[in-house]
Design a protein around this motif. Structure first.
Motif: not given
Length: 224
Positions: A117-130, A163-176
């Motif tokens: 779950d890429p969105a959950q992985g990035l959410r977890e990253a945000a949780r542990v980041l200062k 693998a489930r390849f993503l585009s840079a645009v998709e990942v940028s959208g998840l981050l935003a």
């Protein structure tokens, strides 16, 4: 009933860790091009920070980039990373074994394609980041010419078949969407990595180079 093993999808890396690791020695120009692109956004002395690579693999990126900690689902890969001086914990991106707001920097290189779950992985990253902490993601951009090449060849590879390849645009959208700020990007690898003969300088943006690098910051006032 036994509990499902979240590391099961990474069996290929467990069985072929040495083969995976040897690729970087065999195709150094591509590897060094990727390192150079990642360095565009990394701080000058990441070794002085509390920094983690998610999906550290064999330590091929964490070690030369000064990242001290890694999380990795494959035990065989983790052992090789430990041999390169990385402190590795076995686990997955979607459930990081770190307390809230304890890390300065998170690196993710290619492993986002294997997140359940890429969105959950990035959410977890945000949780542990200062607050103000940085995330740097190096990835195969599915929408690039090289990305399309790998999509066509995906079933032929023991590593990328799951693998489930993503585009840079998709990942940028998840981050935003998760509230990350100050998004920057660059790209490298103009052709097939195995055929690249010289180290390539990174270019701005995404979509052309097969290897895209995205950098973003966790807002100072955002709670995840």
């Amino acid at each position: 009933m036994s509990k499902p093993d979240p590391t099961k999808p990474f069996d290929a890396f467990e069985k072929h860790a040495s083969e995976y690791d040897a690729w970087y020695d065999k195709y150094k120009p591509a590897y060094e091009s990727e390192l150079l692109a990642l360095k565009q956004f990394l701080p000058s002395h990441p070794e002085k920070l509390r920094a983690l690579e998610i999906g550290v693999g064999t330590g091929r990126f964490a070690s030369p980039l000064g990242i001290g900690y890694g999380i990795e689902p494959s035990e065989a890969m983790a052992l090789l990373a430990k041999g390169r001086g990385i402190e590795v914990v076995r686990g997955i991106a979607e459930a990081l074994p770190f307390k809230n707001q304890t890390l300065d920097l998170i690196l993710i290189v290619t492993s986002i394609s294997f997140f359940t779950d890429p969105a959950q992985g990035l959410r977890e990253a945000a949780r542990v980041l200062k607050p103000g902490g940085q995330i740097v993601i190096g990835m195969l951009d599915r929408e690039s010419p090289l990305g399309q090449y790998y999509v066509e060849k995906q079933k032929e590879s023991s590593f990328s078949s799951g693998a489930r390849f993503l585009s840079a645009v998709e990942v940028s959208g998840l981050l935003a969407g998760l509230g990350y700020e100050k998004l920057e990007s660059c790209q490298t690898l103009s052709g097939i990595p195995e055929e690249i003969e010289e180290v390539e300088l990174p270019e701005e943006g995404t979509g052309k180079g097969g290897f895209a690098v995205l950098s973003a910051r966790k807002p100072g006032n955002r709670i995840f």
